[in-house]
Design a protein around this motif. Structure first.
Motif, PDB file in Angstrom:
ATOM      1  N   THR A  67     -50.764  83.766  46.468  1.00  0.00           N
ATOM      2  CA  THR A  67     -50.023  83.975  47.707  1.00  0.00           C
ATOM      3  C   THR A  67     -50.964  84.328  48.849  1.00  0.00           C
ATOM      4  OG1 THR A  67     -48.091  84.725  46.454  1.00  0.00           O
ATOM      5  CG2 THR A  67     -48.188  85.315  48.779  1.00  0.00           C
ATOM      6  N   THR A  76     -48.065  76.490  52.225  1.00  0.00           N
ATOM      7  CA  THR A  76     -46.826  77.081  51.723  1.00  0.00           C
ATOM      8  C   THR A  76     -46.489  76.470  50.370  1.00  0.00           C
ATOM      9  OG1 THR A  76     -45.497  75.428  52.919  1.00  0.00           O
ATOM     10  CG2 THR A  76     -45.900  77.545  54.013  1.00  0.00           C
ATOM     11  N   ARG A  78     -43.553  76.224  47.200  1.00  0.00           N
ATOM     12  CA  ARG A  78     -42.161  76.447  46.823  1.00  0.00           C
ATOM     13  C   ARG A  78     -41.961  75.940  45.405  1.00  0.00           C
ATOM     14  NH1 ARG A  78     -39.039  71.915  46.701  1.00  0.00           N
ATOM     15  NH2 ARG A  78     -39.844  70.022  47.685  1.00  0.00           N
ATOM     16  N   PRO A  82     -36.380  74.668  41.235  1.00  0.00           N
ATOM     17  CA  PRO A  82     -35.884  76.052  41.198  1.00  0.00           C
ATOM     18  C   PRO A  82     -34.674  76.254  40.297  1.00  0.00           C
ATOM     19  CG  PRO A  82     -35.341  74.992  43.278  1.00  0.00           C
ATOM     20  CD  PRO A  82     -36.283  74.072  42.580  1.00  0.00           C
ATOM     21  N   TYR A 103     -44.916  74.297  40.905  1.00  0.00           N
ATOM     22  CA  TYR A 103     -44.765  74.557  42.338  1.00  0.00           C
ATOM     23  C   TYR A 103     -45.256  73.346  43.127  1.00  0.00           C
ATOM     24  CZ  TYR A 103     -43.423  79.491  42.316  1.00  0.00           C
ATOM     25  OH  TYR A 103     -42.732  80.660  42.175  1.00  0.00           O
TER      26      TYR A 103
END
Length: 951
Positions: A67, A76, A78, A82, A103
Motif C-alpha cells: 500500500t 491504485t 483493487r 471481490p 489484485y
C-alpha cells in the motif's frame, strides 16, 4: 430460413505471452496482441493459514508495504474478483484456488508495466505479476455457399448420435451452459426463452442479491461493464456468440430452425467482446461470474497459441475445482501441433474439429493436449442479425459447443458426477477415428475420438486419470544428461477398476525412461493411488538435444483382463537457451544472448538472480560493449520505450562437465552482434564467448564467475574497447531505497537495502583491462547525475557509463533510491583477430563484511594464465597455422627435448606431451572452438602461446 452470410465479425484474444488468439471460426487470420495500457494483475502470496483453514469472506487485505509503495508511485490496486468465494480447506487441499488473492493494479501515466512487474516481485509479497491483454474484433468476410456442397441439414447431430441420445435424456432446464462470447439475441426464434434469468435481481437500479452486479437479471456484459449481454443490433458487432449459443443450447423440438445438442439445457449469456471504444476483452472475468452464478458447464470458443498464463490457469481452476464446472474450449484453427489456450490448460475439455467424414479438418489444430473431436465444418446455427436467420459456418468454435451441450446432457443423466467425471465420461465414450485415412498421421493428437453423445449418456466405462505429478528435481526445464524422477497420483474417476497398471513411455528420442511402470491393485470410484514408493525414473540424452525441445511423455493406463486402456500426455522442456547455476547460495540465470537474470526483463524467460532461495534481486542485467558512443552494442533497455537487441546467440549457452575441486557447475555459450559492421556502422565488430562458473564449497558459495572472451572480427585495431555489465538491482524489502557503494581496493560495485542493510549484491571486476564503475539513480522522480534512467537509457548514456572510469561510483541519496550500476572493464586496444578475456564475479551476501569476504574469495579463486597478444617467444619455436581448425604444427629447436602442455584459458591442463624430434603436431580437433594456451618448455626456457581454435 437459411440465409447467406455475407460477412461477420470475429473477436480475438491472446491467452499466452507470445502469440495471437482468434475467435475460432474457420480460416481466421491471427490478431495482434495489445497489452492493456497501465494495468497489471498480481497475486499475493498466501499465508500459511490460507492453506489449512478457510480465509475470511472477501478479498485478502493488501500488505501495508505494498500500500505504501503504491501510494508513493501514484498507483491504485483493487481486488480483481471481490465477490469470489475462498475455497474450503478440503477444496484447497484438492488444488482449488483463492481468487481473493488477486489484485488489479492501475499504473500512473508513463509507468512501464514491465518495470512494475519486477518491483512487485522484488517485494517478496507477490507470487506473480502479469499484464492483461486486449484484442479488437477483426472483420472477416465469409461466403457460406462455399460450405453448402453436399447434403444439407444438421449432419453433425447424426454423426455424434444426438438423436438416439435424446431418446434417453433431453437434459434439464436446471442445467445452465455459460456462453462466454460475443453476446446473444434474446428475441431470436431459436433462442427466445432459453436464457437463464437471475430473478433475485430484477431491473430496478439496485443490487438486490448483493453479488456486486446491479440488475444482472439477463446476464452481464464484461467487455462494456453493463447489464446488457445482447449483441448490439448494428452491422459492426459480433455474431459469433449467437452462433455458438445456437449449437450448444438453441431451442429444440419447437418446430423452428435448428436443434441444439443441449436440448432442454439453458444458457447464460456472458458478453466478452466490446461494443464501445472504452470496452475491453472480458473472457476470464466471465468465467468467474459463470462459476459463481451456478453454471454447470462453460463454453469458450476462443483462444490462442503461445505460452500459458498463471492468472488464466487460476481462473480456470477456480471454476473447475472450487465450483465443479465443466470447462469446454475450442482447440483452435491453427493447422499445427501446438499448445492452444485456454483449451490446453488443466481442467479444460479441449475440442478439435473434424470433417463430415470424421477426418481431421485441414484448418484444425492437433496436439496431445486435445481431449476429443467433434464435427466443425458446415455447421448450421443461429445467426442473430434478425429473429429468423441462420447460417452454415465452421471452425472449432462450433465443435466445442457440441461437447458443451453433451456435457449438459451427461450432467442431467448422471447427476452425481463431478466435473472431472463428466469430462472422463465424454472422453471414454467417443468413437475411435485414428485409423481413418485422413487421421493416421495424427494418431493420438485428435483426442480419444469423435464425440458420441449416445454412448456418453448410456455407457458406464472405466476411466482413470493422472491428476497430479511431482518432479524431482522440480524444474521448468531440463538440460542434456539430467536425470529426474516423477511421482504421480492417479484417480479412478468412473467404474470400480479391478486393477490398474500405469506405464510411462517417452515419445521423444531425447528422453529415456529407466523405470516406467507401477500397479495399483483394485480401485474404487474416486479412489487414488500413486508411485511414491518407486517413482518413474527418466534421463535426458547427454548429447544431440536440439535447442528448446519439447519432449512428449505418454502415460498408458490399462487393465488387461477388462480390456481397459487409456492414454494421457505431458511435455518436458529440454535444452532451453538459458542456464541456471544453483550450486551455491547464489542462483543465477545466464541467457544465450548475454543477459543475466532474465532474457531482457521478462520474468518468464529465466529465473533471475536470488540469494538463499529468497526473492529475485535483479530487475534487468546484460552486456554493454562499445568503442565509442556511435559504435555500441547492448541487449538492455533503450530510450525508445523498448530494449536493444544487438546480440544474438550463436552457440547455445549450455552446461559443461564439473571440475572436481574448482567448478561444481560450469556453463558457456557464444554470441555475436546481430549485424556485422559492414551492414551496421554502429556495430563494434566483436564476437564473444561467455562462461559461468559456480563453486559450492566455502569460501566460494556466495559468488558466480562470469568470463567474456572477446575476439576482434574486424580488420582494424579497436581502440579503446569497453565491456560492462548493466545491473538494475531491486533488493527487497523496498527497491526504491537501495543504496550504492564502491570498494576500490576490491574493484567491487555493490548495492544494499538502505533501511535494513540485510542484503548486499554486486559485481566485481576480476581480470582484463582497468575496472570502471558507474552508479545510476533509476527513480521516477528527477534524479541527480548525468545519466537518468527514468526516461530511458540512450546510447550516449551507455557510453558515458562505460567510459567514465570511477568518477560516478555512487548515486542517489544516502537513504537509498531505485539503484542500478554498470561495472566494466576499459581495454586499451584489441588487434585484428586477437582475443582477450574479461572476468567478473556476481556476488550476494547478508552483510558488507560477508560480501567483501566473497569478493576476496573470488579474486583468490580465479586463476588466469596471461593471454597477452605478444607472449614470450622462444628461439627456434614456431606454431602454425594459428588460428587453426584442428591441428597445429610445431617446430622445435633441434637436439633439445621439449615438454608441451595444452591448457584452457583458466590454466587447467588438458593434455601434456614430451617431444624429442624437431617437428610435431598437436591435434586440437577434440576441443570446442575457443582460445587455448600452449605452454612449451625447452632448454631456452618456457614460453606460453595463445592458439585460436575455430569452429
Amino acid at each position: 430460413m437459411l440465409v447467406t452470410l455475407r460477412w461477420f465479425f470475429c473477436a480475438a484474444l491472446l491467452l499466452g505471452s507470445t502469440a495471437a488468439a482468434v475467435a475460432q471460426s474457420a480460416a481466421l487470420p491471427p490478431a495482434t496482441r495489445t497489452v492493456r495500457p497501465g494495468v497489471l494483475v498480481f497475486r499475493l502470496k498466501a499465508t500459511p493459514a490460507d492453506a489449512t483453514q478457510p480465509r475470511r469472506p472477501g478479498p485478502a487485505a493488501l500488505p501495508a508495504a505494498l500500500t505504501t509503495t503504491f501510494q508513493a508511485l501514484g498507483a491504485t490496486a483493487r481486488p480483481k474478483f471481490p465477490q469470489a468465494t475462498a475455497p474450503t480447506a478440503a477444496r484447497a487441499q484438492a488444488g482449488a484456488v483463492d481468487l481473493g488473492l488477486l489484485y488489479e493494479l492501475t499504473l500512473p501515466a508513463n509507468t512501464s508495466p514491465t518495470h512494475m512487474q519486477q518491483r512487485l516481485l522484488k517485494t517478496g509479497l507477490v507470487e506473480y505479476a502479469e499484464p492483461l491483454y486486449d484484442y479488437q474484433p477483426l472483420q472477416q468476410p465469409n461466403d457460406p455457399q462455399a460450405d453448402s456442397v453436399g447434403p444439407g441439414g444438421q449432419y453433425h447431430l447424426k454423426n455424434i448420435r444426438a438423436y438416439q441420445a435424446w431418446n434417453l435424456t433431453q437434459g434439464d432446464t436446471s442445467i445452465v451452459i455459460g456462453i462466454a462470447d460475443g453476446g446473444t439475441r434474446f428475441t431470436h426464434e431459436d433462442l427466445a426463452g432459453k436464457n437463464q434469468l437471475n430473478r433475485r435481481d430484477p431491473v430496478d437500479g439496485i443490487d438486490n442479491d448483493g453479488d456486486g452486479y446491479i440488475d444482472n437479471y439477463s446476464g452481464w456484459d464484461f467487455a462494456d461493464h453493463d447489464n446488457d449481454p445482447e449483441r448490439a443490433r448494428n452491422p459492426t458487432d459480433i455474431a459469433h456468440g449467437v452462433m455458438v449459443t445456437g449449437v450448444a443450447a438453441g431451442a429444440t423440438n419447437n418446430g423452428l430452425g435448428i436443434a441444439s445438442v443441449g436440448y432442454k439445457s439453458r444458457f447464460m449469456p456472458l458478453k466478452i467482446y466490446p461494443s464501445t471504444p472504452a470496452g475491453s476483452f472480458g473472457g476470464y472475468e466471465a468465467i468467474v461470474y459463470a462459476a459463481d452464478h451456478g453454471c454447470q458447464v462453460v463454453n469458450l470458443s476462443w483462444g490462442g497459441a503461445g505460452a500459458p498464463s498463471r492468472f488464466e490457469q487460476e481462473v480456470i481452476s477456480y471454476a473447475a475445482l472450487n465450483h465443479d464446472v465443466v470447462v469446454v474450449a475450442a482447440a483452435g484453427n491453427t493447422p499445427q501441433d501446438l499448445d492452444f489456450y485456454p483449451a490446453s490448460y488443466q481442467h479444460v475439455v479441449s475440442v478439435a474439429l473434424t470433417t463430415r467424414t470424421d477426418e481431421r479438418s485441414l484448418i484444425g489444430t492437433f496436439s496431445h493436449r486435445i481431449d476429443l473431436s467433434a464435427p466443425g465444418e458446415g455447421i448450421i446455427t443461429t445467426l442473430g442479425f434478425t429473429d429468423t436467420d441462420y447460417v452454415k459456418t465452421g471452425g472449432s468454435s462450433f465443435a466445442a459447443p457440441q461437447v458443451a451441450g453433451a456435457a449438459a446432457l451427461v450432467r442431467s443423466r448422471f447427476p452425481g458426477y463431478n466435473a472431472a467425471q463428466v469430462a472422463a465420461q465424454l472422453r471414454r465414450t467417443t468413437d475411435f477415428i485414428d485409423d481413418l485415412p485422413g487421421n493416421v498421421a495424427y494418431a493420438g493428437r485428435l483426442g480419444s475420438g469423435r464425440l458420441n453423445v449416445l454412448r456418453a449418456v448410456s455407457e458406464q466405462p472405466y476411466s482413470a486419470r493422472v491428476m497430479a505429478r511431482t518432479a524431482a528435481p522440480d524444474r521448468s526445464y531440463y538440460q542434456p544428461a539430467d536425470t529426474l524422477r516423477l511421482t504421480v497420483s492417479v484417480q479412478n474417476l468412473l467404474r470400480e477398476l479391478p486393477g490398474l497398471t500405469v506405464t510411462l513411455t517417452s515419445l521423444s528420442p531425447y528422453v529415456s525412461v529407466r523405470q516406467g511402470e507401477f500397479s495399483t491393485g483394485p480401485l474404487a470410484t474416486l479412489a487414488t493411488a500413486g508411485n511414491a514408493a518407486a517413482p518413474f525414473r527418466l534421463a535426458v540424452a547427454a548429447t544431440g538435444v536440439p535447442l528448446n525441445t519439447k519432449a512428449v511423455l505418454r502415460y498408458h493406463l490399462h487393465h488387461a483382463a477388462s480390456g481397459y486402456t487409456e492414454y494421457q500426455y505431458e511435455t518436458l522442456l529440454l535444452n532451453p537457451d538459458y542456464v541456471v547455476l544453483d550450486a551455491n547460495n547464489l542462483r543465477l540465470t545466464l541467457t544465450g544472448r548475454g543477459n543475466v537474470g532474465y532474457d531482457a526483463a521478462n520474468p518468464s524467460l529465466g529465473e533471475g538472480i536470488s540469494y538463499r532461495q529468497g526473492p529475485p534481486l535483479l530487475a534487468e542485467g546484460g552486456l554493454l560493449l562499445a568503442t565509442s558512443a556511435t559504435r555500441l552494442a547492448s541487449n538492455v533497455r533503450n530510450d525508445k520505450g523498448g530494449r536493444d537487441v544487438d546480440f544474438e546467440s550463436v552457440g547455445q549457452v549450455h552446461r559443461l562437465p564439473a571440475i572436481s575441486g574448482s567448478a561444481d557447475q560450469r556453463a558457456e555459450g557464444r554470441l555475436r552482434e546481430t549485424q556485422p559492421p559492414a551492414a551496421n556502422p554502429q556495430a563494434v565488430g566483436v564476437a564473444l564467448r561467455q562462461r559461468a562458473t559456480a563453486r559450492a564449497t566455502a569460501p566460494h558459495q556466495n559468488y558466480v564467475l562470469l568470463e567474456y572472451q572477446l575476439t576482434n572480427l574486424t580488420a582494424d585495431t579497436l581502440r579503446p574497447l569497453h565491456l560492462g555489465l548493466f545491473m538494475d538491482w531491486d533488493l527487497p524489502d523496498d527497491p526504491t531505497r537501495n543504496a550504492t557503494g564502491w570498494d576500490a581496493a576490491r574493484r567491487l560495485g555493490y548495492v544494499y537495502d538502505a533501511p535494513g542493510q540485510t542484503i548486499y549484491a554486486g559485481v566485481q571486476h576480476l581480470s582484463g583491462g582497468q575496472p570502471s564503475i558507474f552508479s545510476l539513480d533509476n527513480s521516477t522522480a528527477t534524479p541527480v547525475g548525468p545519466v537518468r534512467l527514468n526516461d530511458g537509457f540512450s546510447r550516449e548514456e551507455k557510453w558515458l557509463t562505460l567510459s567514465s572510469g570511477t568518477t560516478y561510483a555512487t548515486a542517489g541519496p544516502t537513504t537509498g533510491a531505485d539503484a542500478a550500476q554498470v561495472v566494466g572493464a576499459a581495454l586499451p586496444y584489441l588487434a585484428p583477430a586477437d582475443s582477450l578475456t574479461v572476468a567478473f564475479a556476481v556476488l550476494a551476501a547478508p552483510s558488507l563484511a560477508e560480501l567483501q569476504a566473497a569478493a576476496d574469495a573470488a579474486a583468490a579463486g580465479y586463476q588466469q594464465v596471461p593471454t597477452t597478444s605478444k607472449p614470450r617467444m622462444l628461439a627456434g619455436v614456431w606454431l602454425y597455422p594459428n588460428p587453426t581448425s584442428g591441428t597445429v604444427r610445431l617446430e622445435l629447436p633441434p637436439g633439445s627435448p621439449a615438454t608441451v602442455e595444452v591448457l584452457s584459458v583458466l590454466g587447467q591442463q588438458l593434455a601434456a606431451y614430451s617431444f624429442q624430434q624437431s617437428t610435431a603436431t598437436l591435434d586440437l580437433s577434440v576441443y570446442p572452438a575457443g582460445v587455448y594456451l600452449v605452454r612449451i618448455e625447452t632448454a631456452a626456457g618456457t614460453g606460453t602461446y595463445r592458439v585460436l581454435k575455430r569452429p
